[in-house]
Design an enzyme around this catalytic site. Structure first.
Site, PDB file in Angstrom:
ATOM      1  N   ALA A  83     -16.528   2.747  -3.954  1.00  0.00           N
ATOM      2  CA  ALA A  83     -17.426   1.460  -3.462  1.00  0.00           C
ATOM      3  C   ALA A  83     -18.555   1.793  -3.248  1.00  0.00           C
ATOM      4  O   ALA A  83     -19.582   0.587  -3.471  1.00  0.00           O
ATOM      5  CB  ALA A  83     -16.366   0.307  -3.046  1.00  0.00           C
ATOM      6  N   LYS A 112       0.157  -1.013  -0.512  1.00  0.00           N
ATOM      7  CA  LYS A 112      -0.152   0.144   0.082  1.00  0.00           C
ATOM      8  C   LYS A 112       1.125   0.734  -0.475  1.00  0.00           C
ATOM      9  O   LYS A 112       1.775   1.384   0.120  1.00  0.00           O
ATOM     10  CB  LYS A 112      -0.831   0.405   1.462  1.00  0.00           C
ATOM     11  CG  LYS A 112      -1.938   0.830   1.405  1.00  0.00           C
ATOM     12  CD  LYS A 112      -3.074  -0.298   0.334  1.00  0.00           C
ATOM     13  CE  LYS A 112      -4.688   0.361   0.297  1.00  0.00           C
ATOM     14  NZ  LYS A 112      -5.644  -1.141   0.079  1.00  0.00           N
ATOM     15  N   GLY A 128     -21.048   5.724   3.174  1.00  0.00           N
ATOM     16  CA  GLY A 128     -19.794   6.556   2.284  1.00  0.00           C
ATOM     17  C   GLY A 128     -20.213   6.013   1.465  1.00  0.00           C
ATOM     18  O   GLY A 128     -20.805   4.845   0.931  1.00  0.00           O
TER      19      GLY A 128
END
Ligand code: GLU
Length: 415
Positions: free
Chosen positions: A220, A105, A216
């Site tokens: 996604a 990451k 959220g």
């Protein structure tokens, strides 16, 4: 952002899985730390003529099974430990879906919401100049993550090719299609999550056409809103949130209209027919399925007892703390853990690497079909581990992932 240290959480999860697998101490130590970490300072010329210095990281957590793989996040709250945690989770995630990849990451401490497109481009290119030596299709392959996107990847790939003087689109994934991206990558994370929900509903006899809520509303979350109804043949989207607030309508929102509203206004707030609720109460709604699709540690011991969803499908990385995991497990809530539920993105990233390598591109149906096969298989191998070890789903998924990595480390003679 958090009172938890996500990396300590990640290390604890590794240890728990390692103990169940009776791994030796050297293997546990190896899997508890990143294999390689890079830290950079990036001086970037801003629009007002001044230079701002950004702190950036790339962490290659483990590459026993293949090149490190994972996104680059632009976020003001990043620290070395959040990136370590995210890199650790990528490692188990690629292993759970059985991809020939490791985990990694990257991150830049910055606030993209206050930066212009030109400043973001300068920053993206500066990042690649710093990291170019250490990435590549056979070393480490970045992708987008929070607040980065295909445009970021296009700039980054261009900078990489400028440095290396070669056409190498597979150095990064989730690129726009015109420059070596794959079909089906943009909704892959959400699609993977909804596929796991489909399997869970069958096994647990949960009605997929019941209510669902999404915490959220980035890429996604938006895609999950649409795909939930498309793939499961129904469902009522009763609540969504983003960093600015949360909204609720017991009769359900039209996901398409909501996505359009978010894209045009920048927030879910202000959507007609919606009442505003608190961030906390969204998570505690009585719904069939809850999708946490924001940041880490949203479900902790503070609110876990109040969660009423039957299935929690973690599209975000690390949304549930270890204490909360145990509480949800005791309450009989089925958590589909991040390293399984959000693995669709990296799975299609892998398909993109494959297609870039032979420069021949698949049609969308083939991407969807292969993604479905991978996620179904992964869901059922985790399901087997739940039964065999009699543990909660995250620990079971960790057992599957950690066992595969440990085996590769052993075969290489590292431990
Ligand atoms: N950022 C995504 C994740 O956390 C995708 C990573 C990738 O495609 O490499 O899974």
């Amino acid at each position: 952002m958090e009172s938890y240290n996500s990396f300590h959480v990640a290390q604890k999860q590794v240890l728990e899985a390692a103990k169940l697998l009776h791994l030796d101490n050297a293997t546990i130590e190896l899997l508890s730390w990143p294999q390689r970490e890079f830290k950079f300072t990036l001086p970037v010329r801003m629009d007002n003529g001044t230079v701002k210095v950004f702190h950036a990281y790339r962490i290659q957590y483990n590459y026993a099974r293949g090149p490190a793989k994972g996104g680059i996040r632009f976020h003001p709250d990043e620290t070395v430990d959040t990136i370590r945690a995210l890199a650790s989770w990528m490692t188990w995630k690629t292993a759970v879906v059985d991809l020939p990849l490791g985990g990694g990451k990257g991150g830049v401490v910055c606030d993209p919401k206050t930066m212009s497109q030109r400043e973001l481009e300068n920053l993206s290119r500066a990042y690649i100049r710093a990291v170019a030596e250490y990435i590549g299709i056979d070393k480490d392959v970045p992708a987008p993550d929070v607040y980065t996107n295909p445009q970021t990847m296009a700039w980054m790939m261009d900078e990489y090719e400028t440095i290396t003087h070669r056409h190498q689109p597979g150095v990064l994934t989730d690129k726009p299609m015109q420059v070596g991206g794959t079909r089906g990558r943009r909704d892959a994370t959400a699609r993977g999550g909804v596929i796991t929900v489909r399997e869970a509903c069958k096994i647990l006899h949960v009605d997929p056409s019941g209510c669902y809520a999404i915490q959220g509303f980035g890429n996604a979350g938006q895609r999950a809103a649409l795909l939930h109804q498309e793939l499961l043949g129904g469902g009522r989207l009763v609540a969504v949130s983003d960093s600015r607030g949360a909204i609720f309508n017991p009769h359900g929102f039209n996901p398409k209209e909501l996505v359009t509203h978010k894209l045009t206004t920048g927030s879910v707030l202000g959507f007609p027919t919606a009442s505003v609720i608190s961030h906390e109460s969204l998570l505690e709604l009585e719904v069939e399925i809850l999708y946490p699709a924001a940041l880490e540690n949203a479900i902790s011991e503070i609110n876990a007892e109040k969660i009423k969803a039957k299935i929690v499908c973690e599209l975000a990385n690390g949304p549930t703390t270890p204490e909360a995991d145990l509480i949800l497990y005791k309450k009989g809530i089925h958590v589909i853990p991040d390293i399984l539920a959000s693995a669709g993105g990296v799975t299609v990233s892998y398909f993109e690497m494959v297609q870039d390598s032979y420069s021949f591109f698949w049609d969308e149906d083939l991407v969807h079909q292969r993604l479905d096969q991978k996620l179904m298989k992964a869901y059922h191998s985790v399901r087997e581990a739940i039964k065999e070890k009699n543990v909660h789903p995250r620990l079971a998924a960790m057992v599957v992932g950690v066992a595969r990595i440990a085996e590769a480390c052993k075969l290489r003679g590292w431990v």
